[in-house]
Design an enzyme around this catalytic site. Structure first.
Site, PDB file in Angstrom:
ATOM      1  CB  CYS A 188      30.897  59.175  34.066  1.00 27.90           C
ATOM      2  SG  CYS A 188      29.488  58.226  32.853  1.00 27.90           S
ATOM      3  N   GLY A 217      29.077  55.575  39.800  1.00 28.65           N
ATOM      4  CA  GLY A 217      28.676  55.471  39.038  1.00 28.65           C
ATOM      5  C   GLY A 217      28.475  54.290  39.705  1.00 28.65           C
ATOM      6  CG  ASN A 259      32.019  62.586  34.414  1.00 32.43           C
ATOM      7  OD1 ASN A 259      32.916  63.589  35.646  1.00 32.43           O
ATOM      8  ND2 ASN A 259      30.813  62.567  34.528  1.00 32.43           N
ATOM      9  N   GLY A 260      30.356  63.608  31.416  1.00 35.10           N
ATOM     10  CA  GLY A 260      29.167  65.019  31.351  1.00 35.10           C
ATOM     11  C   GLY A 260      28.064  64.466  30.355  1.00 35.10           C
TER      12      GLY A 260
END
Ligand code: SF4
Length: 482
Positions: A16, A42, A117-118
């Site tokens: 992401c 992404g 993101n993660g």
């Protein structure tokens, strides 16, 4: 048509990229440009949510940013001076529109949209608890858990987000938009990157500095691990609502994921990769006539390697940049050609040469094997593979798409076995201490490692509540990560 990765199935993938901007009349257009610069993080879907202070506007789509956010009609509909955007690559299952972020929800305090993101490592446990309490999930992303936790929390948007994040484990960089503010947060370990910038009085929070460069914005600083920033009419406000922890930034961002023209963790990514290449040469150089990168990701390390080894750098493999990620379903014959659609040997720099080939990592080894065959067919007399990361022996649970551990070549074989599998005369990886030296440290301190390096060491910096160490993240069968 299929959307797949038939010709690049041997790379870990970042999942992401994030962008948020407060206070710009062209907020949506700048967000689309920022996401375009983050496309490497992404490629399967993108979304933008904006607000004019009263209403929220959104556009989500499958596919790349340039194909979906370049039209005036789309951008004009995304009204307002506040915007956040997200690009994603999904790890499992069907990629569906309802999983495309930012995810919007209505709260007592008003609307709020969030991009992540993660990967939350206790997502499955939290989701089960929330479902038992009556929560209805709209998506299969772990990110939506944060929305539900916020709905049950108290106070204003910042209080609720903070309360929700105290419940989660794992890695997250987040951007959010409420009616009057943009919020950015980085988890206490700082696993994923997040930076602040400024453009003509507008403030920006985004994954990498390359997204600031594309719109001519100034890089201000990194969001610190465990820091929550609020961008509003009064400027940037900083909060530290989480207990302080030792930083564990993802070292793979510096090896491969981040764009080479970005600065992350105070380090110019391109220079860091050249330094890793130099370390690699010092540790494992063998007699050779040319140093050849596997493009594009192996290029900076190969430049560093060649300079250190004093061996000519040659573009012995040429990459075709026009192979889309979406490709008409090929016949078996065309599929077999796979790697050649993307890479071709440059005979003029390989024939009769002893070649050192430099790449950033080996995941399954399938692509490496085909490239080695290609280089040999082009007339190389010896092929020596040098890798600018240690062997990838463990899966990532923090937002990087990794195959099950059993499918990792370095899990299946020792270095000699890997060399045999990919068909090289010799194979060497940079050591973990060499990697840390390239980051300006004396080596890896096993009691206090500066980075997350779990995919090389198995030393995961958080509990893996819902993840099976030694196998794939178990929640991925149910949840998609961001
Ligand atoms: Fe990065 Fe590897 Fe840690 Fe995942 S496990 S965050 S890829 S260093």
């Amino acid at each position: 048509m299929i959307t797949t990765h038939p010709f690049d199935d041997d790379k870990l993938r970042e999942e992401c990229g994030l962008f948020g901007i407060y206070g710009h009349p062209d907020a949506a257009a700048h967000t689309a440009l920022g996401l375009h610069a983050l496309q490497h993080r992404g490629q399967e879907a993108a979304g933008i949510v904006t607000t004019d202070g009263v209403h929220f506007h959104s556009h989500h789509s499958m596919g790349q940013v340039g194909d979906n956010f370049a039209s005036e009609a789309v951008i004009n509909r995304l009204r307002g001076r506040l915007a956040i955007g997200h690009v994603r690559y999904s790890t499992t299952g069907e990629t569906i529109l309802r999983n495309v972020q930012p995810l919007y929800a209505d709260f007592e305090f008003g609307g709020f949209a969030i991009g992540h993101n993660g990967n939350l490592t206790n997502a499955l446990t939290l989701r089960k608890e929330l479902v038992a309490k009556g929560c209805l999930f709209q998506s299969t992303t772990d990110t939506e858990i944060i929305n539900h936790l916020m709905a049950m929390a108290h106070g204003d948007v910042v209080d609720r987000l903070t309360e929700a994040l105290h419940e989660v484990e794992g890695a997250y960089s987040l951007v959010g938009v409420a009616r009057d503010k943009i919020i950015g947060v980085r988890d206490p370990l700082g696993v994923r990157p997040l930076v602040l910038g400024r453009l003509e009085g507008a403030h920006i929070v985004t994954s990498e500095t390359c997204a600031l460069d594309i719109i001519g914005a100034q890089f201000l600083r990194e969001v610190e691990p465990g820091e929550l920033v609020v961008l509003d009419a009064a400027g940037i406000h900083s909060f530290h609502p989480f207990p302080k922890m030792r930083q564990r930034f993802c070292i793979f961002e510096l090896i491969y994921f981040a764009r080479p023209d970005s600065i992350v963790e105070g380090t110019a990514v391109y220079q860091a990769r050249k330094r890793i290449g130099a370390e690699l040469a010092r540790e494992s150089h063998c007699p050779a006539d040319v140093v050849v990168p596997v493009p594009d990701s192996g290029v900076p390390a190969a430049i560093g390697y060649a300079a250190e080894a004093k061996v000519p750098f040659e573009l012995g493999i040429i990459r075709n940049h026009y192979v889309g990620r979406t490709f008409i379903e090929p016949t078996d014959h065309i599929r077999h050609l796979g790697v050649r659609l993307k890479h071709n040997a440059n005979i003029s720099s390989l024939k009769g040469k002893r070649v050192v080939m430099v790449d950033d990592s080996i995941v399954r080894g399938t692509t490496s094997k085909k490239i080695v065959e290609m280089v040999r067919r082009a007339g190389a007399t010896e092929v020596h593979m040098r890798i600018s990361s240690p062997p990838t022996t463990h899966s990532c649970f923090y937002g990087i798409d990794t195959p099950e551990r059993q499918k990792l070549l370095a899990y299946q074989y020792d270095v000699a076995g890997m060399a045999k599998f990919i068909g090289v005369d010799s194979l060497a990886f940079v050591s973990i201490d060499g990697l840390y030296r390239a980051m300006g440290l004396p080596g890896r301190d096993p009691r206090a490692p500066r980075f997350c390096d779990a995919c090389f060491t198995g030393d995961y910096p958080t509990p893996l509540t819902d993840s099976a160490e030694g196998g794939a993240p178990t929640q991925l069968s149910l949840l998609e990560t961001a």
